[in-house]
Design a protein around this motif. Structure first.
Motif, PDB file in Angstrom:
ATOM      1  N   ALA A 586      36.340  37.715  28.092  1.00 43.18           N
ATOM      2  CA  ALA A 586      35.248  37.336  27.192  1.00 43.18           C
ATOM      3  C   ALA A 586      34.956  38.485  26.251  1.00 43.18           C
ATOM      4  O   ALA A 586      35.254  39.638  26.553  1.00 43.18           O
ATOM      5  CB  ALA A 586      34.020  36.949  27.996  1.00 43.18           C
ATOM      6  N   GLY A 587      34.408  38.182  25.057  1.00 43.69           N
ATOM      7  CA  GLY A 587      34.072  39.211  24.093  1.00 43.69           C
ATOM      8  C   GLY A 587      34.681  38.919  22.729  1.00 43.69           C
ATOM      9  O   GLY A 587      35.081  37.789  22.444  1.00 43.69           O
ATOM     10  N   VAL A 588      34.785  39.939  21.932  1.00 44.82           N
ATOM     11  CA  VAL A 588      35.318  39.810  20.572  1.00 44.82           C
ATOM     12  C   VAL A 588      36.748  40.328  20.570  1.00 44.82           C
ATOM     13  O   VAL A 588      36.987  41.470  20.974  1.00 44.82           O
ATOM     14  CB  VAL A 588      34.465  40.610  19.567  1.00 44.82           C
ATOM     15  N   GLN A 596      38.264  36.645  16.981  1.00 43.30           N
ATOM     16  CA  GLN A 596      37.731  35.498  17.710  1.00 43.30           C
ATOM     17  C   GLN A 596      36.749  35.969  18.764  1.00 43.30           C
ATOM     18  O   GLN A 596      36.927  37.023  19.374  1.00 43.30           O
ATOM     19  CB  GLN A 596      38.863  34.739  18.403  1.00 43.30           C
ATOM     20  N   THR A 597      35.736  35.195  18.947  1.00 42.03           N
ATOM     21  CA  THR A 597      34.743  35.515  19.982  1.00 42.03           C
ATOM     22  C   THR A 597      34.887  34.526  21.127  1.00 42.03           C
ATOM     23  O   THR A 597      34.827  33.311  20.923  1.00 42.03           O
ATOM     24  CB  THR A 597      33.326  35.438  19.414  1.00 42.03           C
ATOM     25  N   GLN A 598      35.092  35.078  22.310  1.00 38.40           N
ATOM     26  CA  GLN A 598      35.247  34.230  23.518  1.00 38.40           C
ATOM     27  C   GLN A 598      34.003  34.391  24.387  1.00 38.40           C
ATOM     28  O   GLN A 598      33.712  35.487  24.871  1.00 38.40           O
ATOM     29  CB  GLN A 598      36.490  34.683  24.290  1.00 38.40           C
ATOM     30  N   PRO A 603      32.530  31.443  36.440  1.00 44.01           N
ATOM     31  CA  PRO A 603      33.504  32.074  37.338  1.00 44.01           C
ATOM     32  C   PRO A 603      34.306  31.039  38.102  1.00 44.01           C
ATOM     33  O   PRO A 603      33.799  29.956  38.408  1.00 44.01           O
ATOM     34  CB  PRO A 603      32.632  32.897  38.283  1.00 44.01           C
ATOM     35  N   ASP A 604      35.555  31.402  38.369  1.00 43.45           N
ATOM     36  CA  ASP A 604      36.444  30.514  39.109  1.00 43.45           C
ATOM     37  C   ASP A 604      36.260  30.775  40.606  1.00 43.45           C
ATOM     38  O   ASP A 604      36.663  31.839  41.102  1.00 43.45           O
ATOM     39  CB  ASP A 604      37.893  30.796  38.698  1.00 43.45           C
ATOM     40  N   PRO A 605      35.648  29.870  41.336  1.00 37.50           N
ATOM     41  CA  PRO A 605      35.382  30.126  42.756  1.00 37.50           C
ATOM     42  C   PRO A 605      36.648  30.136  43.590  1.00 37.50           C
ATOM     43  O   PRO A 605      36.628  30.516  44.753  1.00 37.50           O
ATOM     44  CB  PRO A 605      34.471  28.963  43.162  1.00 37.50           C
ATOM     45  N   ALA A 606      37.728  29.723  42.987  1.00 37.21           N
ATOM     46  CA  ALA A 606      38.983  29.682  43.756  1.00 37.21           C
ATOM     47  C   ALA A 606      39.778  30.969  43.621  1.00 37.21           C
ATOM     48  O   ALA A 606      40.807  31.137  44.292  1.00 37.21           O
ATOM     49  CB  ALA A 606      39.833  28.497  43.290  1.00 37.21           C
ATOM     50  N   ARG A 607      39.366  31.886  42.786  1.00 41.42           N
ATOM     51  CA  ARG A 607      40.103  33.144  42.638  1.00 41.42           C
ATOM     52  C   ARG A 607      39.136  34.325  42.642  1.00 41.42           C
ATOM     53  O   ARG A 607      38.070  34.265  42.015  1.00 41.42           O
ATOM     54  CB  ARG A 607      40.925  33.162  41.343  1.00 41.42           C
ATOM     55  N   TRP A 608      39.524  35.359  43.359  1.00 41.77           N
ATOM     56  CA  TRP A 608      38.632  36.510  43.534  1.00 41.77           C
ATOM     57  C   TRP A 608      39.355  37.792  43.148  1.00 41.77           C
ATOM     58  O   TRP A 608      40.557  37.944  43.393  1.00 41.77           O
ATOM     59  CB  TRP A 608      38.166  36.625  44.991  1.00 41.77           C
TER      60      TRP A 608
END
Lengths: 706, 317
Positions: A586-588, A596-598, A603-608
């Motif tokens: 995320a960010g610029v 581009q700004t993301q 959060p993906d609970p399936a990946r840590w």
């Protein structure tokens, strides 16, 4: 019989109950007081009146400093050279040692006065590269002559094992001549080295220099008065262990300096190799055991006269007692003779099993045992201070008659003293200047041998608890890790407990760590190469490190060197584990298609994404395994080279990291604190300990309570 | 051999008192163990995913490290536990009194009836306990002194093993004397409960009662003691094979069950012995108040009442 029934308990007067409770409490308290007062005097009655108390005999002695003998002496005869694989095999072994100091002696024991009348001839060769103008003799028995001796001054008259002698002992040289030089008694010009009155180290001026290579014949007569058993010599009743009983020439180093020193209670010995032929004359009822092989035996006029011969040894000790029982056995071509008190038959069997195990194992690891005989003496309980000692081809073990059944003490002591036949006996290192070369290597060898004999329970075993000898050594080593460095002269340690923890335990633990980290087989091979290459050669610590470097590697040699010479230590600390759900970037961002700004997504609970932080404190850099424990129960193993003060381990996956464990197999036994090697998100269970302690408390309450 | 029904009846009648004794032992056990377990595990072993099972791992590396690092704290905690244990020993006289009163009343009467009797017995019990500990300490010390002096003397004529065994024999005789004092204490407690004596008043009758049938009392007590020892050994052996160094909560649960079964068995055996002691001192109605133990057939009362107070009499004898 009819007893009058007293008042009902329901109507019992309150005052009566209180009185009885108070009386009961008084009884309990009085019992506690009686036990506390009386128990020490029952358990530890006063020492016999004849115990020699140095403070009573010489009140000023404590104020005199002990000389720092031996601290500045050069150890290594030469810089270590590459050894080579040839010394992994017994074919490389020398047949025998060059005879530098050979003794032909006769000793007559008076069993009533405990005196040995001695006489004989010494063939001494100047094996150095310089002319010698004086000799140094060690008269070790004079350590027990009076309270001015270094032995009595240093630890207040107590031996390594904390025991005192009960009778004085001494060694009087009556005559010392060198016929090739002149008829005069050389000892008349002798002077004791220690200025404070110790008589264990004597300088004998020679009328003329002895050039390199010349052999001098010395004739000597002396009287040894044996002390009450102390420091592995002396007598107890009719039992005699006769060690350090003759005037002994100090070792002459190749550079022409003598390795001489006053006898310190922390220290042992150092001498040149030679051949010994000793005739012993004792009352005919006595059984004799001695260094070497018996070559002649006869009984005449109520006396037993036996002759022993030993080649390529550097000391000679013997024992005589009229109550010895004995067993003989041939073990791998070695005639093993066990001498033990009546009632110790089981201990003798255990000892023999340990000797069989040790001779085979040590022979394979460190080169075959070269002597035809081995005598193992188990002193009686009254002479327990004679137990646990090594002399060439003669060792003493120890323990009560039941110890072979109840503990591993007999095996342990036997395997320890037997290992000394290599690490002291065959390499003949300087036990005074570098005690870790004998006691440390021996402790490591003993630990390895015990592990193979009794497994993880080699130290202690009861119900579900077992403790290995290695664990004991590690704990002892960690307890004294910061007190001093290992590689110091024996007399330089502040106390014997420091010496024991550092020299015995820390050396063995350091070698154990090297073995566990870089390979036990390689470490044993390095020690074998060292022991074979320097058999009969008086190696120094540098030679040991060189052998480790050659076989195990530079890292291992550096680690061992730091651990032994610099007080090196290490403590791994597992500091924290953290996990966060994986998010997309995320960010610029500037890309080919422009800026581009993301925005942050869910959060993906399936990946840590997880991270463990590990610190390494101390001066030793050791590679370790680190286990990352996932929530799923799976473990991911990582390796850290141990360089740097800290490291972080990253992990990304479907399961969070919930714990990190440094060195899960506990290979780095030098680790100063094993309990900070793990960190977990959740506290682990302590149900087992609570259950067990609750049960023990219930048992105690049931046994001791009403 | 007591019949199954009679045993169940015995259990039912004395269950509250037995449960009280068990609950007290469990409570005290937990109270003593909890701080010690905190000390043992608090040094860091619970930071490992394996938890405290590392302390049971073969080789004992972590166990020794824990003891080394926690030595100072552990010593303090053990001292506290010792003091607490001493106090608990005194307090345990209360459940003991409840049990003995229940055994004496053969389960009859309400709790309200038995409570004052039980509480009243605590004072005499405390006195007897104090006296017993004092006498046992003196006897024990005398035995220890005799052992040491005789050992030195024996060494002059015997070899090490002979001297040690002779000293062991004397030591065991001393231990026997100490245990005998404990048996006498139990008989005196029975006198207190049965005849409502004070502690001082119970001493002489207890000695007389013991003197009338010493072998019977010692054999009854000894049988229970041997059974208890066997039970403890059996429990220890069983738990050893559970492999506590391996994971699995069921292992802990099973170990707990085995150990608490041992404790429960111990309490039952103790209750059986105390029942015997009470029966021994109980006055026989048809002998005009003469103690039952003076009669030639000691089991008469139980047979007569139909409610024997010893569930294991047949087994133990």
């Amino acid at each position: 019989v009819k007893h009058k029934t007293t008042r009902g308990l329901g109507s019992c007067r309150r005052g009566g109950v209180v009185t009885e409770v108070l009386l009961g409490l008084c009884g309990w308290s009085l019992a506690a007081l009686v036990v506390a007062r009386a128990l020490p005097s029952v358990v530890s009655p006063e020492e016999p009146a004849q115990t020699l108390d140095r403070t009573a005999a010489d009140p000023n002695a404590a104020e005199r400093p002990a000389p720092a003998s031996g601290t500045a002496r050069t150890l290594a005869p030469s810089e270590p050279q590459p050894i080579g694989e040839a010394f992994d095999e017994d074919t490389s072994l020398p047949a025998g040692a060059p005879a530098v100091a050979s003794y032909t002696l006769r000793g007559r024991l008076d069993a009533e006065t405990h005196e040995v009348e001695g006489s004989g001839t010494v063939l001494w060769t100047n094996a150095s590269n310089r002319p010698v103008t004086e000799l140094y003799l060690h008269l070790y028995l004079n350590a027990f002559k009076n309270t001015r001796s270094l032995f009595f001054r240093s630890p207040f008259g107590r031996s390594r094992s904390g025991q005192r002698t009960t009778q004085w002992g001494y060694l009087d040289v009556r005559r010392l001549t060198a016929p090739a030089i002149g008829p005069q008694n050389l000892f008349e010009a002798a002077e004791f080295v220690d200025p404070h009155g110790d008589e264990t180290d004597v300088r004998v001026p020679l009328p003329r220099p002895v050039p390199p290579g010349e052999t001098l014949t010395l004739e000597v007569e002396w009287t040894s008065k044996l002390p009450g058993i102390v420091e592995r010599t002396g007598h107890a009743g009719g039992f005699h262990l006769v060690a350090q009983w003759f005037p002994k020439i100090a070792r002459l180093e190749p550079n022409g300096t003598f390795a001489h020193f006053s006898f310190h209670p922390h220290a042992e010995f150092y001498a040149d190799f030679g051949n010994y032929e000793v005739t012993l004359d004792v009352p005919h009822t006595m059984t004799v055991g001695a260094t070497g092989a018996r070559t002649a035996e006869r009984v005449e006029a109520g006396r037993r006269i036996e002759t022993y011969r030993a080649e390529s040894v550097h000391d000679f000790a013997w024992t005589a007692w009229d109550a010895f029982e004995q067993q003989r056995a041939a073990v791998g071509g070695v005639e093993v003779r066990l001498l033990y008190p009546p009632g110790h038959d089981h201990n003798a069997r255990v000892t023999l099993r340990a000797v069989e195990h040790g001779l085979a194992l040590y022979g394979r690891w460190f080169g075959r045992y070269p002597y035809p005989t081995l005598t193992v003496v188990h002193p009686p309980d009254s002479a327990s201070a004679a137990g646990g000692m090594e002399y060439p081809t003669l060792i003493t073990t120890g323990g009560p008659w039941f110890s072979g059944r109840l503990s591993s003490l007999v095996e342990r002591v036997t395997l320890h003293e037997l290992a000394h036949q290599w690490f002291y006996g065959l390499v003949a290192t300087d036990e005074h200047a570098a005690p870790f070369l004998d006691e440390g290597l021996t402790s490591y060898a003993e630990s390895m041998a015990m592990q193979r004999l009794l497994g993880d329970a080699s130290g202690f075993s009861a119900f579900e608890l077992s403790v290995s000898g290695e664990a004991y050594l590690r704990a002892a080593a960690a307890a004294v890790a910061h007190r001093d460095v290992v590689a110091r002269p024996a007399s330089a340690f502040a106390s014997f407990s420091d010496l024991a923890g550092l020299v015995y335990a820390r050396t063995a633990t350091a070698l154990g760590t090297v073995g566990a980290v870089w390979g036990e087989e390689r470490t044993l091979r390095a020690l074998g190469r060292y022991a074979r290459r320097y058999r009969f050669a008086h190696p120094s610590p540098r030679h040991l490190i060189a052998a480790i470097r050659e076989v195990v590697g530079e890292e291992a040699a550096l680690t061992l060197s730091r651990a032994l010479f610099e007080g090196g230590w290490v403590d791994f600390v597992a500091q924290e584990v953290r996990s966060v759900p994986v998010r997309s970037p995320a960010g610029v961002f500037d890309g080919p298609s422009g800026r581009q700004t993301q925005e942050p997504d869910e959060p993906d609970p399936a990946r840590w994404q997880s991270r463990a932080l590990i610190y390494r404190h101390g001066t030793l850099e050791l590679p370790v395994d680190i286990d990352l424990v996932l929530e799923s129960g799976e473990r991911v193993r990582r390796r850290w080279d141990g360089r740097g003060r800290w490291t972080t381990l990253e992990h990304e996956g479907a399961s969070r990291v919930v714990a990190a464990v440094v060195d899960p197999e506990i290979r780095v036994t030098l680790d100063q604190n094993l309990l900070n090697n793990a960190v977990a998100e959740r506290v682990g269970s302590r149900a087992r300990v609570l259950e067990r302690l609750t049960y023990l408390a219930q048992l105690a309450l049931g046994s001791l309570g009403p | 051999m007591m019949e199954h029904g009679a045993r169940r009846s015995w259990m039912r009648r004395h269950l509250p008192a037995l449960l009280l004794v068990y609950a007290f032992k469990l409570g005290v056990g937990l109270a003593l163990a909890e701080p010690l377990s905190q000390v043992l595990t608090g040094a860091g072993v619970v930071r490992f995913p394996e938890g405290d099972r590392l302390l049971f791992a073969r080789g004992g590396m972590v166990l020794l490290e824990t003891l080394r690092l926690q030595h100072g704290v552990l010593t303090g905690s053990l001292t506290s536990a010792l003091i607490l244990g001493g106090a608990a020993s005194l307090l345990s006289l209360i459940p003991l009194a409840f049990l003995m009163v229940s055994l004496d009343a053969q389960g009859e009467g309400s709790l309200g009836d038995r409570a004052p009797r039980s509480l009243g017995a605590v004072g005499p019990f405390a006195f007897l306990g104090g006296l017993t500990v004092l006498v046992q300490a003196l006897v024990g010390l005398a035995a220890a002194a005799t052992v040491l002096s005789s050992h030195r003397a024996a060494r002059a004529v015997l070899d090490e093993r002979g001297a040690d065994l002779a000293a062991l024999g004397i030591g065991l005789a001393g231990l026997g004397a100490v245990l005998l004092v404990g048996i006498l204490e139990d008989v005196a407690r029975a006198e207190v409960v049965c005849h409502r004596y004070t502690g001082v008043r119970a001493l002489l009758p207890a000695c007389e009662a013991f003197a009338r049938a010493p072998m019977r009392l010692v054999s009854r007590w000894g049988a229970r003691a041997l059974l208890t020892g066997g039970l403890v050994l059996l429990g220890g052996t069983a738990v050893t094979h559970l492999g506590l160094e391996h994971p699995g909560a069921w292992r802990v649960a099973l170990a707990w069950t085995v150990h608490q079964t041992v404790i429960a068995g111990w309490i039952l055996l103790r209750a059986a012995w105390l029942g015997d002691a009470l029966a021994h001192v109980r006055p026989s109605p048809d002998a005009g108040g003469v103690s039952r133990s003076a009669r030639p057939s000691p089991d008469d009362t139980a047979a007569r009442s139909g409610a024997p107070d010893d569930p294991s009499r047949g087994r133990a004898a």
